[in-house]
Scaffold this active site. Structure first.
Site, PDB file in Angstrom:
ATOM      1  N   ALA A   1      -4.147 -14.369  -3.343  1.00  0.00           N
ATOM      2  CA  ALA A   1      -4.100 -13.323  -4.363  1.00  0.00           C
ATOM      3  C   ALA A   1      -3.377 -12.157  -3.716  1.00  0.00           C
ATOM      4  CB  ALA A   1      -5.513 -12.924  -4.754  1.00  0.00           C
ATOM      5  N   THR A   2      -3.193 -11.081  -4.460  1.00  0.00           N
ATOM      6  CA  THR A   2      -2.565  -9.907  -3.860  1.00  0.00           C
ATOM      7  C   THR A   2      -3.378  -9.477  -2.651  1.00  0.00           C
ATOM      8  OG1 THR A   2      -1.944  -9.221  -6.047  1.00  0.00           O
ATOM      9  CG2 THR A   2      -1.703  -7.609  -4.301  1.00  0.00           C
ATOM     10  N   GLN A   3      -2.748  -9.443  -1.500  1.00  0.00           N
ATOM     11  CA  GLN A   3      -3.496  -9.081  -0.309  1.00  0.00           C
ATOM     12  C   GLN A   3      -3.053  -7.744   0.251  1.00  0.00           C
ATOM     13  OE1 GLN A   3      -3.804 -12.875   2.131  1.00  0.00           O
ATOM     14  NE2 GLN A   3      -2.532 -13.371   0.364  1.00  0.00           N
ATOM     15  N   SER A   4      -1.929  -7.306  -0.184  1.00  0.00           N
ATOM     16  CA  SER A   4      -1.449  -5.989   0.237  1.00  0.00           C
ATOM     17  C   SER A   4      -0.323  -5.600  -0.710  1.00  0.00           C
ATOM     18  CB  SER A   4      -0.928  -6.055   1.667  1.00  0.00           C
ATOM     19  OG  SER A   4       0.041  -7.067   1.765  1.00  0.00           O
TER      20      SER A   4
ATOM     21  N   ASP B   1      -9.209 -10.156  -6.404  1.00  0.00           N
ATOM     22  CA  ASP B   1      -7.799 -10.251  -6.789  1.00  0.00           C
ATOM     23  C   ASP B   1      -7.395  -8.890  -7.353  1.00  0.00           C
ATOM     24  OD1 ASP B   1      -5.314 -11.106  -7.398  1.00  0.00           O
ATOM     25  OD2 ASP B   1      -5.906 -12.315  -9.145  1.00  0.00           O
TER      26      ASP B   1
END
Lengths: 272, 265, 271
Positions: free
Chosen positions: A32-35, A148
């Protein structure tokens, strides 16, 4: 012949080979979006007598690279509210699309009843800024709880159900708060102290005129451009009042003075 | 050599300040999750039960790190009224810790109370509400609400009731409790002033013969002064506490709300 | 004996283009005791006649609060109404949680409309045997909606459903022009007068058999509206209203023909 019950009805290993279950395995982290990747910097906003002023520059950075220099980070909603996005730009665009859908649904919902009141841009009963902020906070909180997150800090400006100016923030963890003036990112350090000098309390904000509020915000944008390395001197500014949203997306910082830079010592090549 | 080019975003992806950099030691291919779903928004709360009242209090500052996000962010919520403005509510919940979880917890409990009223045609008792709050917290045992909750109201006999919780739902009815950032500063003060701990009758004897001061329930006025003193003390010594003091007094006549100023530094 | 072959389920049209099961469901509404609703510019009221199955039993409730701004009046199967009412309560609560506002009444009514329509188009399902009057206030002011088992919903100025409701409707039609500018009390009185029209000969409005529900939205000076939450009044709380319409002949008996159904016939309605 394999007589064990667990083998019944299955393809025989000796004919078809052992079943390869490896691709069914779901261990390993879910992605998922991690940064944040492409990011927008500060958004700042301040309340005044009969509305709210909000501003954000038009830059989207890729790390330290000034990647996109014409990105609009303020977005009107139903021509009665303004949403300003800091943080990840792709997540901002996702939210933008999502808010479009919401606005269309809302417009359909009130289509049949939207007859008379043409003097006001807000059709009575449509989502106001407070409702929108509540909705966004639920969305952001849900996404953080799913691990997420939408990597943004968002400011929402407009009016509440009592027709009072409304300004509130929600971030990637779903944390919400309101204040007479708000700023995200670097703005919280650099612009917020300046704005608080003019609007420390709700009463102070209610005494500010539109011109004063716009001037303060423009001054803050200048300070941010001086000191925030991921900022730009082209910016968007929006004023939301009872008459609707006035959004200007191509403002240029005026009356810059870099004289103070002369006196700065100790950075870069200048050692003494 | 590589270090020379490490500033080139096109080769290595974007550059971050040191502790923001993505870690690369994650298992094959996928990167490790580094999103932290929690923050601490500071602030402090306090609740004291009296003979026929309960006082809940909390400061109104909301911080993240060294930043003050808001100077007016209430931590006290009326619960279980019939309308959205909670005019006829009889229970107060205070939450401190991670503000978003606190908000979610409050709304969950309020929805539960509303459905209870729909189903049973009567408001929830504090005792029932307290038990239910524990269940709600425990339901998220493995992804907890990061909040220290305190519930206050009047019990079936009309006595002040204060229930305090840990983030995963273990709870206890108490005479008084402080929660949040300055809990460790306020709680000893409360032990001494509410429960008269370490207070003795002067000259009543030496060593074990020394007699403890007799415990008595505090009056409402005493409690209100105590609360203000406790917060003035906390503000002085804790950076995350300040700005405003929100206080709710629950009596049989309803809930009175008071807002007092605290130091803004 | 004549046997209708097209009324075994709600998915088959008759050659005349009718769906009998849905029409039968509409009949169930007419078995329930009468309820009346009226909306003015500032208020929406519901009034109802409650029945008791026998002298010794209590009176069946007819008005139910849904959320702080909405209430319903029911005519027909009470148990079906409870399913709908629970659904509406949940939706209102959910909407308030996500948007922090009162759910617009039209949105709410559309939802039960769609929900009820599904029952008329799926084999093995049964239409709801209940009709509703939904009264509420939202940011556009007071509203009154009618809901029928077919899934039909419609906004009304004033309406009545249930047994002998035609008489009440006749009264409402006669007085329709007065409602918009009526105050709260006057609106309730109009409701009660309409209700009286539908009463059988020797029955009267009493504190035991009359229910009144009111929601209001009054504009205050700063342009916002102050919502008077929906509240149901019973027993002594309606005594004054009943008294005030006790012997006035205003409106008079309409030329209503009345459907003249017998009271409660075998079916377990909200007697």
């Amino acid at each position: 012949m394999d007589h064990r019950p667990q083998a019944w009805g299955r393809p025989r290993d000796d004919v078809y080979g052992a079943y390869d279950a490896s691709y069914l395995q779901t261990n390993g982290p879910k992605t998922a979006t991690q940064s944040p990747i492409v990011t927008g910097t500060s958004v700042i906003a301040i309340k005044f007598k009969d509305g709210v002023v909000m501003a954000a520059d038009n830059l989207a950075s890729y790390g330290s690279l000034a990647r996109f220099t014409d990105v609009k980070r303020l977005r009107p909603f139903l021509s009665t509210s303004i949403v300003g996005f800091g943080g990840d730009v792709s997540d901002m665009q996702f939210l933008d699309r999502h808010l479009n859908e919401l606005a269309i649904d809302e417009a359909y919902e009130h289509e049949s009843t939207a007859t008379t009141d043409t003097d006001s841009p807000s059709k009575t009963g449509q989502l106001n800024a407070a409702n929108l902020h509540k909705y966004l906070s639920k969305l952001m909180y849900r996404r953080r709880s799913d691990f997420d997150p939408l990597w943004n800090q968002v400011l929402v400006a407009g009016f509440d159900a009592h027709a009072k100016p409304f300004l509130a923030s929600v971030d990637l963890r779903g944390t919400t708060f309101t204040s007479p003036s708000l700023a995200t990112g670097f703005g919280a350090m650099l612009a917020q102290p300046i704005m608080r000098r003019f609007a420390a309390t709700e009463e102070d904000a209610a005494a500010l005129t539109r011109e004063q509020a716009v001037d303060v915000v423009k001054e803050c944008m200048k300070v941010l451009f001086y000191r925030d390395a991921r900022s730009l001197d082209r910016y968007s500014i929006a004023v939301v009042t009872k008459d609707g949203v006035e959004l200007s997306e191509d403002e240029q910082l005026e009356k810059q003075s870099w004289a103070f830079a002369e006196r700065i010592r100790g950075y870069g090549t200048q050692v003494v | 050599m590589a270090a020379m080019f490490s500033q080139n975003p096109l080769m290595n992806g974007p550059n971050y300040s040191v502790n923001d950099a993505p870690r690369v030691n994650a298992p094959e291919g996928a990167r490790e999750h580094r999103f932290d779903p929690y923050t601490d928004n500071g602030g402090s709360t306090l609740a004291i039960a009296g003979a026929e009242f309960a006082v809940m209090a909390g400061d109104t500052r909301l911080t993240s790190g060294y930043s003050i996000n808001s100077r007016h962010h209430p931590k006290l919520f009326k619960i279980g009224g019939t309308t959205a403005d909670q005019k006829d509510a009889t229970i107060v919940l205070s939450v401190v810790g991670f503000a978003a979880d606190g908000e979610a917890l409050k709304e969950k409990l309020d929805a539960v109370c509303k459905m209870y009223r729909h189903r049973h045609g009567k408001p929830m008792s504090v005792k029932a509400c307290a038990q239910r709050l524990s269940t709600i917290l425990y339901q998220k045992r493995f992804f907890p609400y990061y909040a220290h909750a305190i519930l206050g109201g009047l019990d079936e006999e009309g006595k002040g009731a204060v229930y305090s919780y840990d983030p995963v739902g273990s709870y206890e009815r108490e005479q008084c409790r402080a929660g949040g950032a300055a809990a460790s500063l306020i709680m000893p003060f409360l032990d001494n002033q509410v429960n008269f701990k370490n207070q003795h009758i002067p000259n009543s004897g030496e060593g074990h013969a020394l007699q403890e001061r007799e415990r008595r329930p505090l009056t409402r006025n005493e409690v209100e002064v105590l609360v203000k003193d406790a917060f003035d003390g906390a503000v002085e010594r804790h950076i995350e506490v300040g700005d405003g003091l929100q206080m709710m007094v629950i009596t049989k006549d309803g809930i009175e709300e008071v807002l007092l100023p605290l130091k803004k530094d | 004996m004549f046997r209708n072959n097209y009324d075994n389920d709600s998915v088959t049209f008759s050659p005349q283009g009718r769906i009998f099961q849905v029409e039968y469901a509409a009949e169930a509404v007419k078995q329930g005791s009468v309820v009346v609703g009226i909306a003015s510019k500032t208020h929406a009221v519901l009034v109802a006649i409650k029945r008791n199955a026998e002298e010794l039993s209590s009176y069946q409730k007819k008005l139910f609060p849904i959320d702080e701004h909405v209430g319903i009046a029911i005519a027909g199967l009470t148990s079906d109404a409870r399913v709908l009412s629970n659904f509406m309560k949940q939706q209102c609560l959910g909407h308030r949680l996500t948007y922090g506002r009162n759910m617009p009444v039209r949105t709410l009514v559309d939802m039960i409309g769609s929900k009820a329509q599904i029952n008329t188009q799926h084999y093995g399902k049964r239409p709801y045997g209940v009709g509703l009057l939904v009264a509420g206030v939202d940011e556009q002011g007071p509203h009154l909606f009618e809901f029928q088992p077919s899934g039909m919903t419609e906004e009304m100025v004033a309406f009545a459903i249930g047994a002998r409701s035609q008489m009440a409707r006749t009264y409402l039609e006669k007085n329709i022009d007065k409602f918009a500018d009526c105050g709260r009390e006057e609106l309730v009185r109009h409701g009660l007068r309409a209700l009286k029209e539908s009463l059988v000969q020797d029955r009267e409005l009493t504190v035991d058999n009359t229910s009144v529900g009111v929601a209001g939205a009054v504009k205050v000076d700063d342009g916002s509206t102050k919502v008077e939450p929906f509240q149901v009044y019973d027993q002594q709380d309606v005594a004054a209203w009943i008294e005030s319409v006790a012997d006035d002949k205003e409106g008079g008996a309409g030329a209503g023909e009345g459907e003249g159904e017998g009271e409660g016939e075998g079916m377990e309605v909200d007697s």
